[in-house]
Design a protein around this motif. Structure first.
Motif, PDB file in Angstrom:
ATOM      1  N   ASN A  16      68.403  91.173 -61.308  1.00 44.10           N
ATOM      2  CA  ASN A  16      68.049  89.842 -60.825  1.00 44.10           C
ATOM      3  C   ASN A  16      68.698  88.759 -61.676  1.00 44.10           C
ATOM      4  O   ASN A  16      69.033  88.974 -62.833  1.00 44.10           O
ATOM      5  CB  ASN A  16      66.531  89.645 -60.883  1.00 44.10           C
ATOM      6  CG  ASN A  16      65.808  90.702 -60.089  1.00 44.10           C
ATOM      7  OD1 ASN A  16      66.161  90.968 -58.963  1.00 44.10           O
ATOM      8  ND2 ASN A  16      64.816  91.317 -60.703  1.00 44.10           N
ATOM      9  N   THR A  17      68.837  87.589 -61.078  1.00 44.67           N
ATOM     10  CA  THR A  17      69.271  86.404 -61.804  1.00 44.67           C
ATOM     11  C   THR A  17      68.264  85.299 -61.520  1.00 44.67           C
ATOM     12  O   THR A  17      67.889  85.089 -60.365  1.00 44.67           O
ATOM     13  CB  THR A  17      70.680  85.958 -61.360  1.00 44.67           C
ATOM     14  OG1 THR A  17      71.602  87.020 -61.600  1.00 44.67           O
ATOM     15  CG2 THR A  17      71.122  84.720 -62.126  1.00 44.67           C
ATOM     16  N   THR A  18      67.837  84.628 -62.544  1.00 40.22           N
ATOM     17  CA  THR A  18      66.934  83.492 -62.400  1.00 40.22           C
ATOM     18  C   THR A  18      67.693  82.234 -62.749  1.00 40.22           C
ATOM     19  O   THR A  18      68.226  82.099 -63.851  1.00 40.22           O
ATOM     20  CB  THR A  18      65.688  83.654 -63.288  1.00 40.22           C
ATOM     21  OG1 THR A  18      64.980  84.837 -62.872  1.00 40.22           O
ATOM     22  CG2 THR A  18      64.764  82.452 -63.159  1.00 40.22           C
ATOM     23  N   TRP A  19      67.776  81.349 -61.770  1.00 38.11           N
ATOM     24  CA  TRP A  19      68.509  80.090 -61.912  1.00 38.11           C
ATOM     25  C   TRP A  19      67.511  78.999 -62.280  1.00 38.11           C
ATOM     26  O   TRP A  19      66.529  78.801 -61.582  1.00 38.11           O
ATOM     27  CB  TRP A  19      69.190  79.737 -60.597  1.00 38.11           C
ATOM     28  CG  TRP A  19      70.083  80.823 -60.092  1.00 38.11           C
ATOM     29  CD1 TRP A  19      69.735  81.835 -59.237  1.00 38.11           C
ATOM     30  CD2 TRP A  19      71.453  81.033 -60.404  1.00 38.11           C
ATOM     31  NE1 TRP A  19      70.820  82.646 -59.000  1.00 38.11           N
ATOM     32  CE2 TRP A  19      71.885  82.177 -59.704  1.00 38.11           C
ATOM     33  CE3 TRP A  19      72.362  80.345 -61.207  1.00 38.11           C
ATOM     34  CZ2 TRP A  19      73.181  82.652 -59.787  1.00 38.11           C
ATOM     35  CZ3 TRP A  19      73.661  80.821 -61.290  1.00 38.11           C
ATOM     36  CH2 TRP A  19      74.050  81.957 -60.588  1.00 38.11           C
ATOM     37  N   ALA A  35      62.126  77.298 -61.061  1.00 43.15           N
ATOM     38  CA  ALA A  35      63.282  78.191 -61.103  1.00 43.15           C
ATOM     39  C   ALA A  35      63.325  79.034 -59.837  1.00 43.15           C
ATOM     40  O   ALA A  35      62.322  79.179 -59.131  1.00 43.15           O
ATOM     41  CB  ALA A  35      63.204  79.095 -62.332  1.00 43.15           C
ATOM     42  N   ALA A  37      64.472  82.839 -58.554  1.00 46.07           N
ATOM     43  CA  ALA A  37      64.884  84.192 -58.912  1.00 46.07           C
ATOM     44  C   ALA A  37      65.507  84.849 -57.684  1.00 46.07           C
ATOM     45  O   ALA A  37      64.953  84.792 -56.582  1.00 46.07           O
ATOM     46  CB  ALA A  37      63.684  85.009 -59.400  1.00 46.07           C
ATOM     47  N   LEU A  48      59.682  80.159 -58.946  1.00 47.13           N
ATOM     48  CA  LEU A  48      58.889  80.254 -60.168  1.00 47.13           C
ATOM     49  C   LEU A  48      58.561  78.875 -60.720  1.00 47.13           C
ATOM     50  O   LEU A  48      59.433  78.021 -60.857  1.00 47.13           O
ATOM     51  CB  LEU A  48      59.670  81.044 -61.226  1.00 47.13           C
ATOM     52  CG  LEU A  48      60.147  82.429 -60.768  1.00 47.13           C
ATOM     53  CD1 LEU A  48      61.172  82.973 -61.732  1.00 47.13           C
ATOM     54  CD2 LEU A  48      58.960  83.359 -60.632  1.00 47.13           C
ATOM     55  N   THR A  76      65.261  89.969 -65.759  1.00 46.17           N
ATOM     56  CA  THR A  76      66.210  89.072 -65.104  1.00 46.17           C
ATOM     57  C   THR A  76      67.236  88.557 -66.092  1.00 46.17           C
ATOM     58  O   THR A  76      67.015  88.562 -67.299  1.00 46.17           O
ATOM     59  CB  THR A  76      65.453  87.888 -64.453  1.00 46.17           C
ATOM     60  OG1 THR A  76      66.353  87.110 -63.677  1.00 46.17           O
ATOM     61  CG2 THR A  76      64.768  87.026 -65.487  1.00 46.17           C
ATOM     62  N   ILE A  78      68.994  85.114 -67.145  1.00 48.11           N
ATOM     63  CA  ILE A  78      68.679  83.689 -67.041  1.00 48.11           C
ATOM     64  C   ILE A  78      69.975  82.884 -66.991  1.00 48.11           C
ATOM     65  O   ILE A  78      70.869  83.085 -67.813  1.00 48.11           O
ATOM     66  CB  ILE A  78      67.840  83.212 -68.252  1.00 48.11           C
ATOM     67  CG1 ILE A  78      66.530  84.001 -68.370  1.00 48.11           C
ATOM     68  CG2 ILE A  78      67.601  81.706 -68.195  1.00 48.11           C
ATOM     69  CD1 ILE A  78      65.560  83.748 -67.255  1.00 48.11           C
TER      70      ILE A  78
END
Length: 169
Positions: A16-19, A35, A37, A48, A76, A78
């Motif tokens: 996963n990537t959380t922006w 945020a 995800a 989030l 994740t 970040i």
């Protein structure tokens, strides 16, 4: 049929990537301390809420992070987007991508003062369409779609003018 059984799996473990932008467009307005995800395919898996005191910074390696405000913990990567706003992609509901080949070539003013019109533009557009091969249309469309993507357009309703080729097929 059980729809959940056939849904693609979402990997919450390490892909996963959380922006985290400064502003995230949610429910018709920009919000701070929020945020997004996404899984490895770019599908949104969670919105989030971050505590105001969060200090999450970009980290290329996936790590376990708890988001108490959202009640979620996940592994994740970040990505902090300082000075940026994140909003949904735009939709171009009506495109004729091949017309990119005539951009800037059909509008003119003659020396005699006769203005161009929709009809002069239409003649030039159909003339160009009749000369384009399938490969030309492909190339022009790829360029138009690339430009749309760079401009934030993520969905396109495309309309083609289909014509016979030079051999009549």
């Amino acid at each position: 049929m059980d729809a959940h059984r056939h849904a693609p799996p979402r990997d919450f473990e390490g892909t996963n990537t959380t922006w985290i932008p400064d502003l995230l467009y949610v429910n018709g307005r920009f919000e701070r301390d929020t945020a997004l995800a996404c899984d490895a395919l770019g599908n949104i898996i969670a919105l989030l809420r971050l505590p105001a005191s969060h200090n999450l910074e970009t980290d290329d390696a996936p790590r376990s992070v708890a988001f108490p405000e959202s009640g979620l913990a996940l592994t994740t990567r970040i990505v902090r987007l300082r000075g940026r706003a994140l909003l949904p992609g735009l939709v171009n509901a009506h495109s004729h991508a091949f017309q990119r080949v005539i951009r800037g070539r059909t509008e003119y003013r003659s020396a005699a003062g006769a203005d161009d019109s929709f009809w002069t533009w239409r003649e030039m557009m159909y003339s160009a369409a009749a000369r384009l091969s399938p490969a030309d249309i492909y190339d022009a469309s790829r360029m138009a779609f690339l430009e749309m993507s760079l401009g934030g357009i993520t969905s396109v309703g495309e309309f083609h003018y289909l014509h016979h080729d030079a051999g009549g097929t």
